[in-house]
Design an enzyme around this catalytic site. Structure first.
Site, PDB file in Angstrom:
ATOM      1  N   ASP A  61     -40.361 -11.547  24.842  1.00 20.81           N
ATOM      2  CA  ASP A  61     -39.512 -10.955  25.847  1.00 20.81           C
ATOM      3  C   ASP A  61     -39.132 -12.005  26.896  1.00 20.81           C
ATOM      4  O   ASP A  61     -39.991 -12.549  27.585  1.00 20.81           O
ATOM      5  CB  ASP A  61     -40.322  -9.821  26.498  1.00 20.81           C
ATOM      6  CG  ASP A  61     -39.465  -8.989  27.401  1.00 20.81           C
ATOM      7  OD1 ASP A  61     -38.256  -8.916  27.142  1.00 20.81           O
ATOM      8  OD2 ASP A  61     -39.997  -8.436  28.366  1.00 20.81           O
ATOM      9  N   THR A  94     -32.222  -9.450  28.806  1.00 20.01           N
ATOM     10  CA  THR A  94     -32.645 -10.462  29.786  1.00 20.01           C
ATOM     11  C   THR A  94     -32.434 -11.887  29.265  1.00 20.01           C
ATOM     12  O   THR A  94     -31.985 -12.754  30.006  1.00 20.01           O
ATOM     13  CB  THR A  94     -34.127 -10.264  30.155  1.00 20.01           C
ATOM     14  OG1 THR A  94     -34.902 -10.287  28.962  1.00 20.01           O
ATOM     15  CG2 THR A  94     -34.339  -8.945  30.841  1.00 20.01           C
ATOM     16  N   THR A  95     -32.735 -12.108  27.995  1.00 26.17           N
ATOM     17  CA  THR A  95     -32.543 -13.453  27.444  1.00 26.17           C
ATOM     18  C   THR A  95     -31.051 -13.780  27.399  1.00 26.17           C
ATOM     19  O   THR A  95     -30.625 -14.892  27.753  1.00 26.17           O
ATOM     20  CB  THR A  95     -33.145 -13.538  26.027  1.00 26.17           C
ATOM     21  OG1 THR A  95     -34.466 -13.013  26.070  1.00 26.17           O
ATOM     22  CG2 THR A  95     -33.201 -14.959  25.541  1.00 26.17           C
ATOM     23  N   ASP A 386     -39.160  -1.001  27.050  1.00 17.50           N
ATOM     24  CA  ASP A 386     -37.757  -1.365  26.793  1.00 17.50           C
ATOM     25  C   ASP A 386     -37.048  -0.224  26.079  1.00 17.50           C
ATOM     26  O   ASP A 386     -35.947   0.169  26.454  1.00 17.50           O
ATOM     27  CB  ASP A 386     -37.672  -2.614  25.893  1.00 17.50           C
ATOM     28  CG  ASP A 386     -38.003  -3.886  26.659  1.00 17.50           C
ATOM     29  OD1 ASP A 386     -38.329  -3.788  27.852  1.00 17.50           O
ATOM     30  OD2 ASP A 386     -37.938  -4.980  26.051  1.00 17.50           O
TER      31      ASP A 386
HETATM   32  P1  ADP Z   1     -32.317  -9.904  25.029  1.00 17.33           P
HETATM   33  O1  ADP Z   1     -33.476 -10.231  25.886  1.00 17.33           O
HETATM   34  O2  ADP Z   1     -31.066 -10.553  25.528  1.00 17.33           O
HETATM   35  O3  ADP Z   1     -32.159  -8.460  24.765  1.00 17.33           O
HETATM   36  P2  ADP Z   1     -33.168 -10.095  22.273  1.00 17.33           P
HETATM   37  O4  ADP Z   1     -34.161 -11.069  21.775  1.00 17.33           O
HETATM   38  O5  ADP Z   1     -33.583  -8.683  22.374  1.00 17.33           O
HETATM   39  O6  ADP Z   1     -32.614 -10.639  23.648  1.00 17.33           O
HETATM   40  O7  ADP Z   1     -31.899 -10.194  21.328  1.00 17.33           O
HETATM   41  C1  ADP Z   1     -30.818  -9.338  21.492  1.00 17.33           C
HETATM   42  C2  ADP Z   1     -29.662  -9.762  20.611  1.00 17.33           C
HETATM   43  O8  ADP Z   1     -30.044  -9.721  19.235  1.00 17.33           O
HETATM   44  C3  ADP Z   1     -28.486  -8.827  20.769  1.00 17.33           C
HETATM   45  O9  ADP Z   1     -27.329  -9.603  20.923  1.00 17.33           O
HETATM   46  C4  ADP Z   1     -28.459  -8.069  19.443  1.00 17.33           C
HETATM   47  O10 ADP Z   1     -27.170  -7.669  19.086  1.00 17.33           O
HETATM   48  C5  ADP Z   1     -29.015  -9.080  18.500  1.00 17.33           C
HETATM   49  N1  ADP Z   1     -29.571  -8.495  17.268  1.00 17.33           N
HETATM   50  C6  ADP Z   1     -30.577  -7.591  17.157  1.00 17.33           C
HETATM   51  N2  ADP Z   1     -30.818  -7.273  15.845  1.00 17.33           N
HETATM   52  C7  ADP Z   1     -29.930  -7.995  15.111  1.00 17.33           C
HETATM   53  C8  ADP Z   1     -29.656  -8.131  13.709  1.00 17.33           C
HETATM   54  N3  ADP Z   1     -30.357  -7.454  12.782  1.00 17.33           N
HETATM   55  N4  ADP Z   1     -28.672  -8.959  13.325  1.00 17.33           N
HETATM   56  C9  ADP Z   1     -27.988  -9.656  14.256  1.00 17.33           C
HETATM   57  N5  ADP Z   1     -28.194  -9.593  15.570  1.00 17.33           N
HETATM   58  C10 ADP Z   1     -29.146  -8.768  16.020  1.00 17.33           C
END
Ligand code: ADP
Ligand code: MG
Length: 537
Positions: A61, A94-95, A386
């Site tokens: 996270d 957040t990332t 979350d």
């Molecule tokens: P954040 O802290 O920004 O939420 P995450 O590590 O949760 O970061 O990553 C979120 C990103 O990952 C989003 O842009 C989401 O659309 C993308 N994502 C999640 N699952 C998939 C998947 N199966 N294929 C492609 N992108 C994905």
């Protein structure tokens, strides 16, 4: 003041001006963003954070990583607070926010080198942000049904938790959000109404959502009933004892005669309290502090079951669930302060007796988190937080966007066309902004072992040739190919994306506005108290 007088006034500070200040600030932001870059997306890697005391957490996270980091650079701190604010407002993204902010700043450096004034860059970024938010809204879709709600929560959880519990967490979050959906309350409603109870026994798959407040304790007097089908409840925000008598005690108790007298007086006061509660016709009493020993049997006789020594959060939740007001002085409880509950029972959780109370006014739940180690439970808790936060907010803002970098690629394409309609130098800033948005698909690809440049190029082309729903084509990381994100079920909430892009842009603008950084020098005169006292010895 003349210029030289200014310099004199600032002689105790280190100073970085103009371009050097910007370069320094951008470097700090980019370095910190580098710390969370590899966590983005479902294939992102975990970070192990080790505290000074040796405790450690393993997490994927972004905001947890940043909030634990020790950084001193003011720009780095601004980046962390931008990510924290994203966490508070949207509970996700957040990332993304951090990567966007750092990339926007990085691209600004190029513009400054080309001779663009920061004011022009800021104007261009403002135009780009406004256009982007409008465009996100335009391509967003209403969530058609529950299936898609679940897909959104699963996308939020992807990579955060092992897939075997993903469905359990998503379902629990959606169920809890549903119950809270027509309740009033601020942004934090979901945190206040759903208690997280960690239990050491069992595996994470045994975690469950329980309707009602679960207390890890039993009733004060086992003689009273362990079960009830509802009734009237009062909550005392303090102790059920007479403080004044306690004070008198130290003065008066000098011989056995006055001890008896003290005891009698105490009993009379307690009896009064119990009579008052009986007159309120309650059968359940919740006490935040202790209960005087003498009171127990009279309360039982009066048919009142008591629970004592509760956490503040628990009594606040009970108050919301039952409509009972928190009252300090038991004698001051009025009929209108009494609340009602629907059910109470005791059952074994992990071989320890727990009590569940269900309210009959507002929703209140407990998510029982199981897991063998505190680290595992911590990660489940963060993931559930979350999921619940997003599920709760989705009820109020039920629009979704394509995930997998699709919306960012679409915005970049859209902004490049928009930029060409601008005749001023802002055009260059808008183009730089468009390029910065592509950091999301680039890093998603990078973290999954795909080539970042090829990925963005192929996504752009696929969107361009994809017809009316072209903007919904993104990178499906599991399949390793472009796909329609609606069909693939890779979906992000609109509010998360909107908040991320807005927060990142505004913070980047704040950094661009700075052209002078003054660092106060460490005061050499600051006494070192610890050494001094050692010297005295
Ligand atoms: P954040 O802290 O920004 O939420 P995450 O590590 O949760 O970061 O990553 C979120 C990103 O990952 C989003 O842009 C989401 O659309 C993308 N994502 C999640 N699952 C998939 C998947 N199966 N294929 C492609 N992108 C994905
Ligand atoms: Mg996320």
């Amino acid at each position: 003041m003349t210029e030289s007088e200014h310099d004199i006034a600032l002689e105790d500070t280190d100073r970085i001006k103009g371009h050097a200040a910007l370069v320094n600030n951008v470097k700090a932001a980019v370095a910190l963003a580098g710390a969370v870059r590899s966590t983005l997306g479902p294939k992102g890697l975990d970070k192990m954070l080790v505290g000074e005391d040796g405790t450690s957490i393993v997490t994927n996270d972004g905001v947890t990583v940043l909030e634990t980091a020790k950084v001193e650079h003011p720009t780095a701190q601004l980046l962390i607070s931008t990510s924290s604010s994203q966490d508070r407002a949207a509970r996700d993204g957040t990332t993304t926010t951090v990567l966007l902010m750092a990339e926007i700043l990085q691209n600004s450096l190029e513009l400054v080198r080309m001779g663009l004034h920061p004011t022009v860059i800021i104007n261009g970024y403002r135009m780009a942000l406004e256009e982007s938010v409008a465009e996100l809204l335009r391509i967003s879709k209403e969530i058609p049904d529950k299936k898609y709600e679940k897909a959104i929560i699963s996308t939020t959880l992807a990579g955060k938790i092992e897939s075997s519990v993903l469905t359990l967490l998503a379902n629990s979050a959606i169920e809890a959000a549903e119950i809270l959906s027509d309740e009033d309350g601020g942004e934090d409603l979901e945190r206040l109404r759903v208690k997280r109870l960690q239990v050491s026994n069992g595996g994470i798959k045994d975690s469950e959502l329980i309707h009602g407040l679960v207390l890890s304790k039993t009733r004060l007097d086992p003689q009273t009933s362990s079960f009830s089908n509802g009734g009237r409840v009062a909550i005392i925000d303090g102790g059920f004892e007479n403080k004044k008598i306690d004070m008198d005690a130290s003065i008066e108790v000098t011989n056995t005669g006055s001890l008896r007298e003290f005891h009698d007086r105490s009993l009379i006061k307690i009896r009064k309290l119990v009579e008052h509660l009986t007159s309120l016709n309650i059968d359940l009493l919740i006490v935040r502090d202790g209960v005087a020993e003498d009171a127990t049997s009279s309360l039982t006789k009066a048919g009142i079951t008591v629970y004592r020594r509760l956490e503040r959060q628990d009594i606040e939740l009970l108050s919301k669930m039952t409509g009972a007001n928190l009252i300090r002085n038991p004698l001051k409880i009025k009929d209108s302060d009494v609340g009602s509950y629907a059910k109470r029972n005791e059952k074994l959780i992990s071989n320890i007796k727990h009590t569940t109370i269900e309210g009959s006014h507002g929703g209140g739940m407990t998510f029982v988190i199981r897991g063998s180690s505190p680290e595992v439970r911590g990660e489940v808790k963060r993931a559930f937080d979350d999921a619940l936060g997003v599920a709760h907010r989705l009820k109020r803002h039920p629009q979704m966007l394509p995930g997998g970098g699709a919306s960012h690629v679409h915005l970049a394409r859209h902004l490049r066309i928009f930029a060409s309609s601008q005749s001023g130098r802002e055009q260059l800033a808008i183009e730089a902004y468009a390029a910065a948005l592509e950091i999301i698909p680039r890093v998603l690809a990078e973290n999954s072992g795909f080539d970042p440049i090829d990925t963005v190029l192929s996504l752009s082309a696929a969107q361009n040739n994809g017809g009316s729903d072209g903007s919904w084509i993104g990178l499906d990381i599991k399949l390793g190919q472009n796909a329609n994100m609606m069909e693939a079920g890779i979906l992000d909430p609109l509010f998360v994306a909107k908040h991320a892009i807005t927060g990142a842009t505004e913070s980047a603008i704040n950094v661009l506005r700075i052209d002078d950084v003054l660092w106060a020098k460490q005061d050499a005169q600051t006494p070192d108290w610890q050494n001094e006292s050692e010297n005295e010895d």
